[in-house]
Write a protein that holds these residues in place. Structure first.
Motif, mmCIF file in Angstrom:
data_model
loop_
_atom_site.group_PDB
_atom_site.id
_atom_site.type_symbol
_atom_site.label_atom_id
_atom_site.label_comp_id
_atom_site.label_asym_id
_atom_site.label_seq_id
_atom_site.Cartn_x
_atom_site.Cartn_y
_atom_site.Cartn_z
ATOM 1 N N GLY A 25 34.210 43.176 24.383
ATOM 2 C CA GLY A 25 34.540 41.783 24.645
ATOM 3 C C GLY A 25 35.825 41.324 24.015
ATOM 4 O O GLY A 25 36.269 40.203 24.258
ATOM 5 N N ALA A 26 36.460 42.163 23.201
ATOM 6 C CA ALA A 26 37.726 41.777 22.583
ATOM 7 C C ALA A 26 38.825 41.711 23.639
ATOM 8 O O ALA A 26 38.829 42.467 24.603
ATOM 9 C CB ALA A 26 38.106 42.770 21.486
ATOM 10 N N LEU A 27 39.763 40.789 23.442
ATOM 11 C CA LEU A 27 40.902 40.660 24.348
ATOM 12 C C LEU A 27 42.089 41.482 23.873
ATOM 13 O O LEU A 27 42.964 41.840 24.672
ATOM 14 C CB LEU A 27 41.306 39.189 24.463
ATOM 15 C CG LEU A 27 40.235 38.245 25.009
ATOM 16 C CD1 LEU A 27 40.725 36.802 24.953
ATOM 17 C CD2 LEU A 27 39.849 38.625 26.427
ATOM 18 N N GLU A 50 47.406 43.435 24.243
ATOM 19 C CA GLU A 50 46.434 42.741 25.076
ATOM 20 C C GLU A 50 45.879 43.704 26.116
ATOM 21 O O GLU A 50 46.628 44.377 26.832
ATOM 22 C CB GLU A 50 47.096 41.532 25.744
ATOM 23 C CG GLU A 50 46.128 40.571 26.376
ATOM 24 C CD GLU A 50 46.799 39.274 26.786
ATOM 25 O OE1 GLU A 50 46.151 38.493 27.500
ATOM 26 O OE2 GLU A 50 47.973 39.044 26.397
ATOM 27 N N ARG A 51 44.574 43.786 26.193
ATOM 28 C CA ARG A 51 43.932 44.776 27.057
ATOM 29 C C ARG A 51 44.234 44.559 28.535
ATOM 30 O O ARG A 51 44.400 45.518 29.290
ATOM 31 C CB ARG A 51 42.416 44.745 26.848
ATOM 32 C CG ARG A 51 41.970 45.260 25.489
ATOM 33 C CD ARG A 51 40.472 45.253 25.337
ATOM 34 N NE ARG A 51 40.068 45.869 24.074
ATOM 35 C CZ ARG A 51 38.805 46.031 23.705
ATOM 36 N NH1 ARG A 51 37.829 45.602 24.490
ATOM 37 N NH2 ARG A 51 38.523 46.598 22.545
ATOM 38 N N LEU A 114 52.832 34.704 19.927
ATOM 39 C CA LEU A 114 52.247 35.087 21.206
ATOM 40 C C LEU A 114 53.337 35.286 22.246
ATOM 41 O O LEU A 114 54.214 34.430 22.412
ATOM 42 C CB LEU A 114 51.259 34.013 21.671
ATOM 43 C CG LEU A 114 50.204 33.573 20.648
ATOM 44 C CD1 LEU A 114 49.248 32.576 21.280
ATOM 45 C CD2 LEU A 114 49.445 34.774 20.081
ATOM 46 N N ARG A 115 53.263 36.365 22.985
ATOM 47 C CA ARG A 115 54.287 36.707 23.971
ATOM 48 C C ARG A 115 53.995 35.995 25.290
ATOM 49 O O ARG A 115 53.540 36.591 26.266
ATOM 50 C CB ARG A 115 54.319 38.225 24.169
ATOM 51 C CG ARG A 115 54.494 39.024 22.886
ATOM 52 C CD ARG A 115 55.831 38.784 22.218
ATOM 53 N NE ARG A 115 56.941 39.184 23.068
ATOM 54 C CZ ARG A 115 57.348 40.433 23.221
ATOM 55 N NH1 ARG A 115 56.752 41.421 22.587
ATOM 56 N NH2 ARG A 115 58.386 40.701 23.994
ATOM 57 N N GLN A 116 54.231 34.704 25.307
ATOM 58 C CA GLN A 116 54.022 33.906 26.526
ATOM 59 C C GLN A 116 55.204 32.951 26.686
ATOM 60 O O GLN A 116 55.122 31.760 26.435
ATOM 61 C CB GLN A 116 52.673 33.192 26.505
ATOM 62 C CG GLN A 116 52.275 32.549 25.197
ATOM 63 C CD GLN A 116 50.845 32.036 25.246
ATOM 64 O OE1 GLN A 116 50.099 32.252 26.193
ATOM 65 N NE2 GLN A 116 50.464 31.332 24.208
ATOM 66 N N LYS A 159 41.800 34.422 18.594
ATOM 67 C CA LYS A 159 40.536 34.657 17.896
ATOM 68 C C LYS A 159 40.444 36.082 17.367
ATOM 69 O O LYS A 159 40.012 36.313 16.235
ATOM 70 C CB LYS A 159 39.361 34.341 18.823
ATOM 71 C CG LYS A 159 38.031 34.227 18.099
ATOM 72 C CD LYS A 159 36.981 33.571 18.968
ATOM 73 C CE LYS A 159 35.728 33.286 18.153
ATOM 74 N NZ LYS A 159 34.687 32.631 18.970
ATOM 75 N N ASP A 160 40.867 37.061 18.177
ATOM 76 C CA ASP A 160 40.826 38.454 17.722
ATOM 77 C C ASP A 160 41.760 38.675 16.538
ATOM 78 O O ASP A 160 41.440 39.416 15.605
ATOM 79 C CB ASP A 160 41.213 39.399 18.862
ATOM 80 C CG ASP A 160 40.135 39.496 19.930
ATOM 81 O OD1 ASP A 160 38.984 39.130 19.648
ATOM 82 O OD2 ASP A 160 40.446 39.927 21.056
ATOM 83 N N MET A 161 42.933 38.034 16.563
ATOM 84 C CA MET A 161 43.876 38.166 15.454
ATOM 85 C C MET A 161 43.274 37.625 14.158
ATOM 86 O O MET A 161 43.347 38.256 13.097
ATOM 87 C CB MET A 161 45.161 37.407 15.761
ATOM 88 C CG MET A 161 46.014 37.988 16.862
ATOM 89 S SD MET A 161 47.537 36.992 17.006
ATOM 90 C CE MET A 161 48.448 37.976 18.188
#
Length: 223
Positions: A25-27, A50-51, A114-116, A159-161
């Protein structure tokens, strides 16, 4: 200070996949960490992939951020023109530098990079949006004329970070109400909003005003 209500990359050859890397479930997948000397402090840089799209994201930490106490933090979306090329059209570069300076002064904190690019529309479309802004559109209108929402950024990957670093609570440096709300909605405990306003200049006055009037950012203005 303002209080707010509760509201795939293979591992390196010499590394072993951690439990977090295999977490269902991790991104993001954690890749590696290293020391990162900067003009403000020697941070620890942690890189993730990022998966879903193989984008690389970065977490910078300083000090003991896993002690359970609220952590001074910034969620910063990539802005090549502002962060690296010193553009005066936005406030991104100065916000990034101020966040690192504040964390260094406190001796403890975290910055998620974040790369956005371009509020999520990517660099090429961002420059197309700049062209429309040169012709009179504001930042929201330019995105919409290109067929995009005003802001496509996502914050669920944070959240994962934070879990990887053991960070439980944030004192978040931001002027963006959507960022606070979204982080709280995905279960991140933002216990305080720390205003993070940069003084404007003649090139970004309209940009900042659009943030305030059309995107609802908490910004003080002379107007």
């Amino acid at each position: 200070m303002q209080s707010i209500p509760d509201a795939a990359l293979a591992p390196e050859p010499d590394s072993t996949p951690s439990t977090e890397q295999a977490k269902s479930g991790a991104l993001l997948d954690y890749v590696s960490s290293s020391r990162l000397p900067t003009p403000w402090a020697v941070f620890e840089i942690h890189v993730f992939v990022e998966r879903s799209n193989q984008k690389e994201h970065v977490l910078l930490t300083l000090g003991d951020v896993a002690d359970g106490q609220p952590v001074l933090a910034r969620v910063h979306s990539e802005c090549l023109t502002g962060d690296a090329l010193f553009s005066l059209r936005c406030d991104c570069g100065p916000q990034l530098q101020l966040a690192l300076e504040r964390i260094a002064k406190e001796g403890r904190g975290a910055l998620m990079y974040l790369r956005q690019e371009g509020r999520g529309i990517g660099l090429l479309n961002k420059i197309r949006a700049y062209h429309l802004q040169d012709q009179g559109a504001d930042t929201v209108e330019a995105n919409e004329q290109l067929g995009f929402p005003a802001d496509m950024r996502r914050y669920d990957i944070c959240k994962d970070m934070l879990e990887h670093a053991g960070i439980q609570k944030l004192r978040l440096m931001t002027n963006n109400p959507r960022k606070v709300k979204t982080l709280q909605e995905i279960g991140i405990d933002v216990v305080e909003r720390v205003p993070h306003q940069i003084e404007g200049n003649p090139f970004n006055a309209g940009y900042l005003n659009t943030k305030r009037l059309r995107l609802g950012h908490w910004l003080e203005t002379d107007e």
